[in-house]
Design a protein around this motif. Structure first.
Motif, PDB file in Angstrom:
ATOM      1  N   ILE A  81       0.831  -1.203   0.000  1.00  0.00           N
ATOM      2  CA  ILE A  81       0.000   0.000   0.000  1.00  0.00           C
ATOM      3  C   ILE A  81       0.868   1.255   0.000  1.00  0.00           C
ATOM      4  N   ALA A  82       1.909   1.274   0.840  1.00  0.00           N
ATOM      5  CA  ALA A  82       2.787   2.444   0.912  1.00  0.00           C
ATOM      6  C   ALA A  82       3.494   2.685  -0.419  1.00  0.00           C
ATOM      7  N   ALA A  83       3.945   1.613  -1.070  1.00  0.00           N
ATOM      8  CA  ALA A  83       4.605   1.753  -2.363  1.00  0.00           C
ATOM      9  C   ALA A  83       3.626   2.225  -3.433  1.00  0.00           C
ATOM     10  N   SER A  84       2.396   1.704  -3.382  1.00  0.00           N
ATOM     11  CA  SER A  84       1.384   2.091  -4.369  1.00  0.00           C
ATOM     12  C   SER A  84       1.035   3.571  -4.268  1.00  0.00           C
ATOM     13  N   LEU A  85       1.075   4.112  -3.048  1.00  0.00           N
ATOM     14  CA  LEU A  85       0.747   5.522  -2.830  1.00  0.00           C
ATOM     15  C   LEU A  85       1.965   6.437  -2.936  1.00  0.00           C
ATOM     16  N   GLY A  86       3.122   5.838  -3.239  1.00  0.00           N
ATOM     17  CA  GLY A  86       4.337   6.640  -3.373  1.00  0.00           C
ATOM     18  C   GLY A  86       4.925   7.076  -2.048  1.00  0.00           C
ATOM     19  N   ARG A  87       4.566   6.408  -0.971  1.00  0.00           N
ATOM     20  CA  ARG A  87       5.075   6.786   0.356  1.00  0.00           C
ATOM     21  C   ARG A  87       6.407   6.119   0.684  1.00  0.00           C
ATOM     22  N   GLU A  88       6.694   4.996   0.026  1.00  0.00           N
ATOM     23  CA  GLU A  88       7.943   4.276   0.279  1.00  0.00           C
ATOM     24  C   GLU A  88       8.485   3.723  -1.018  1.00  0.00           C
ATOM     25  N   LEU A  89       9.793   3.453  -1.001  1.00  0.00           N
ATOM     26  CA  LEU A  89      10.430   2.768  -2.128  1.00  0.00           C
ATOM     27  C   LEU A  89      10.305   1.263  -1.914  1.00  0.00           C
ATOM     28  N   LEU A  90       9.826   0.567  -2.912  1.00  0.00           N
ATOM     29  CA  LEU A  90       9.701  -0.885  -2.827  1.00  0.00           C
ATOM     30  C   LEU A  90      10.946  -1.508  -3.441  1.00  0.00           C
ATOM     31  N   THR A  91      11.775  -2.126  -2.599  1.00  0.00           N
ATOM     32  CA  THR A  91      13.003  -2.747  -3.067  1.00  0.00           C
ATOM     33  C   THR A  91      12.947  -4.247  -2.864  1.00  0.00           C
ATOM     34  N   ARG A  92      13.797  -4.951  -3.588  1.00  0.00           N
ATOM     35  CA  ARG A  92      13.845  -6.407  -3.452  1.00  0.00           C
ATOM     36  C   ARG A  92      14.294  -6.817  -2.059  1.00  0.00           C
ATOM     37  N   ALA A 148      12.134  -9.020   0.389  1.00  0.00           N
ATOM     38  CA  ALA A 148      12.681 -10.293   0.864  1.00  0.00           C
ATOM     39  C   ALA A 148      12.660 -10.363   2.381  1.00  0.00           C
ATOM     40  N   GLY A 149      12.955  -9.235   3.028  1.00  0.00           N
ATOM     41  CA  GLY A 149      12.936  -9.203   4.484  1.00  0.00           C
ATOM     42  C   GLY A 149      11.552  -9.449   5.044  1.00  0.00           C
ATOM     43  N   VAL A 150      10.535  -8.818   4.441  1.00  0.00           N
ATOM     44  CA  VAL A 150       9.158  -9.000   4.894  1.00  0.00           C
ATOM     45  C   VAL A 150       8.723 -10.449   4.716  1.00  0.00           C
ATOM     46  N   VAL A 151       9.029 -11.018   3.545  1.00  0.00           N
ATOM     47  CA  VAL A 151       8.668 -12.418   3.288  1.00  0.00           C
ATOM     48  C   VAL A 151       9.379 -13.341   4.266  1.00  0.00           C
ATOM     49  N   LEU A 152      10.641 -13.048   4.560  1.00  0.00           N
ATOM     50  CA  LEU A 152      11.412 -13.893   5.470  1.00  0.00           C
ATOM     51  C   LEU A 152      10.807 -13.885   6.876  1.00  0.00           C
ATOM     52  N   TRP A 179      16.240  -7.529  10.092  1.00  0.00           N
ATOM     53  CA  TRP A 179      17.517  -6.892   9.737  1.00  0.00           C
ATOM     54  C   TRP A 179      17.501  -6.426   8.285  1.00  0.00           C
ATOM     55  N   LEU A 180      16.975  -7.253   7.395  1.00  0.00           N
ATOM     56  CA  LEU A 180      16.915  -6.871   5.985  1.00  0.00           C
ATOM     57  C   LEU A 180      16.031  -5.650   5.764  1.00  0.00           C
ATOM     58  N   VAL A 181      14.881  -5.628   6.408  1.00  0.00           N
ATOM     59  CA  VAL A 181      13.943  -4.521   6.206  1.00  0.00           C
ATOM     60  C   VAL A 181      14.498  -3.216   6.773  1.00  0.00           C
ATOM     61  N   THR A 182      15.083  -3.265   7.945  1.00  0.00           N
ATOM     62  CA  THR A 182      15.515  -2.036   8.603  1.00  0.00           C
ATOM     63  C   THR A 182      16.811  -1.469   8.046  1.00  0.00           C
ATOM     64  N   ARG A 183      17.477  -2.204   7.163  1.00  0.00           N
ATOM     65  CA  ARG A 183      18.693  -1.648   6.559  1.00  0.00           C
ATOM     66  C   ARG A 183      18.440  -1.062   5.185  1.00  0.00           C
ATOM     67  N   THR A 184      17.185  -1.019   4.759  1.00  0.00           N
ATOM     68  CA  THR A 184      16.865  -0.533   3.414  1.00  0.00           C
ATOM     69  C   THR A 184      16.677   0.965   3.386  1.00  0.00           C
ATOM     70  N   THR A 185      16.472   1.492   2.160  1.00  0.00           N
ATOM     71  CA  THR A 185      16.337   2.920   1.944  1.00  0.00           C
ATOM     72  C   THR A 185      15.148   3.494   2.695  1.00  0.00           C
ATOM     73  N   PRO A 186      15.287   4.665   3.336  1.00  0.00           N
ATOM     74  CA  PRO A 186      14.188   5.271   4.068  1.00  0.00           C
ATOM     75  C   PRO A 186      13.000   5.555   3.169  1.00  0.00           C
ATOM     76  N   ALA A 187      11.841   5.772   3.826  1.00  0.00           N
ATOM     77  CA  ALA A 187      10.620   6.063   3.083  1.00  0.00           C
ATOM     78  C   ALA A 187      10.705   7.401   2.374  1.00  0.00           C
ATOM     79  N   LEU A 188       9.972   7.556   1.314  1.00  0.00           N
ATOM     80  CA  LEU A 188       9.851   8.843   0.639  1.00  0.00           C
ATOM     81  C   LEU A 188       9.051   9.804   1.513  1.00  0.00           C
ATOM     82  N   GLU A 189       9.437  11.035   1.555  1.00  0.00           N
ATOM     83  CA  GLU A 189       8.716  12.012   2.371  1.00  0.00           C
ATOM     84  C   GLU A 189       7.757  12.798   1.479  1.00  0.00           C
TER      85      GLU A 189
END
Length: 295
Positions: free
Chosen positions: A111-122, A126-130, A285-295
């Protein structure tokens, strides 16, 4: 900024543990009290914890439209979500409910990626799925135990509850940047209590009374008090970190529930629980090391 985000993620982790503990307590009393009544009591007690912020909110000038949105979000997150979750727990076990509710972060990320609030990265995906896989491994064979009729209905209700939470987690962010956390939390919870009054009354809460033993009342009090504290921590975390990073810590809730089962109910501590915990930690760990959300 990094230190502030670290504190926010610590608050999110504390909330994840609180949700798991509350889910176990809910399972203990959900068959003794209606789902709407339990949700009403949960947040009525939580609002009492936030009475000082309710009075303080008079000093904060909310735009009428913003206050209305905050109250609607409160009704959805506390009224609709909890009622759906409590109703779902009448059809499926708390173990399965915990796994299904663990899809909350994935829904939030999409939802956040669809609304442009966050960057959706692999890496983030992967971290969320894990974390979800880790939860599944931790819960293990309890997931394949047959339940009573209504199993699919229970699953759909829990997934609907997770979707409500994901939507609210994304939509709260603009208002948290404009107003203090505590008044927002107080108004949101108050709105949910008013909303839940009608269905709780329909279940006979105000006329038939409650027939809970001491353990049941202690469970209700724990759920309410911890929810008040947990929600303030949750909103504060959302104010200072991206929705996906915050919600992914909900994967700690089923792990907490499993560990509480070992401690309180003397359930076996299996290798699956340990492996699942490792998977969840790796995913976090994977999720929290990724690029911050778009402001």
């Amino acid at each position: 900024m990094k230190r502030l985000e670290a504190l926010a993620l610590t608050a999110a982790a504390a909330t994840g543990v609180q949700v798991g503990a509350a889910m176990v307590a809910t399972r203990l009393v959900v068959h003794e009290i209606g789902p709407a009544s339990l949700a009403f009591l949960r947040y009525a007690i939580a609002v009492l914890c936030l009475v000082p912020p309710v009075f303080m909110s008079a000093r904060v000038r909310f735009a009428a439209r913003d206050l209305l949105v905050v109250m609607v979000l409160g009704i959805v997150q506390f009224g609709v979500l909890i009622a759906l979750l409590n109703l779902g727990l009448q059809f499926i076990s708390s173990t399965r409910a915990a796994l299904l509710f663990a899809t909350f972060p994935m829904m939030t990320m999409i939802i956040a990626a669809s609304l442009g609030r966050e960057l959706l990265t692999r890496t983030k995906a992967a971290g969320v799925v894990l974390t979800i896989v880790g939860v599944g491994v931790a819960l293990g064979e309890r997931l394949i135990t047959r339940n009573a009729d209504g199993e699919w209905l229970g699953a759909l209700l829990v997934l609907a509850a997770a979707l409500c939470g994901a939507v609210c987690s994304v939509l709260y962010r603009p208002y948290l940047s404009r107003y203090p956390t505590l008044p927002i939390g107080a108004w949101a919870m108050l709105a949910s209590v008013l909303f839940l009054g009608a269905p709780a009354g329909a279940e006979g809460l105000f006329t038939g009374g409650l027939h809970l033993d001491t353990a049941g009342w202690l469970a209700v009090l724990f759920i309410g008090l911890s929810s008040g504290i947990g929600y303030v921590l949750w909103l504060w975390a959302l104010k200072h970190a991206s929705p996906t990073k915050v919600t992914v810590f909900l994967s700690l809730s089923p792990i907490t529930a499993a560990l509480l089962g070992v401690w309180i109910f003397r359930e076996p501590f299996t290798s699956g629980v340990l492996l699942g915990l490792v998977g969840v930690v790796a995913g976090l760990w994977l999720v929290t090391r990724t690029t911050p959300a778009l402001e």
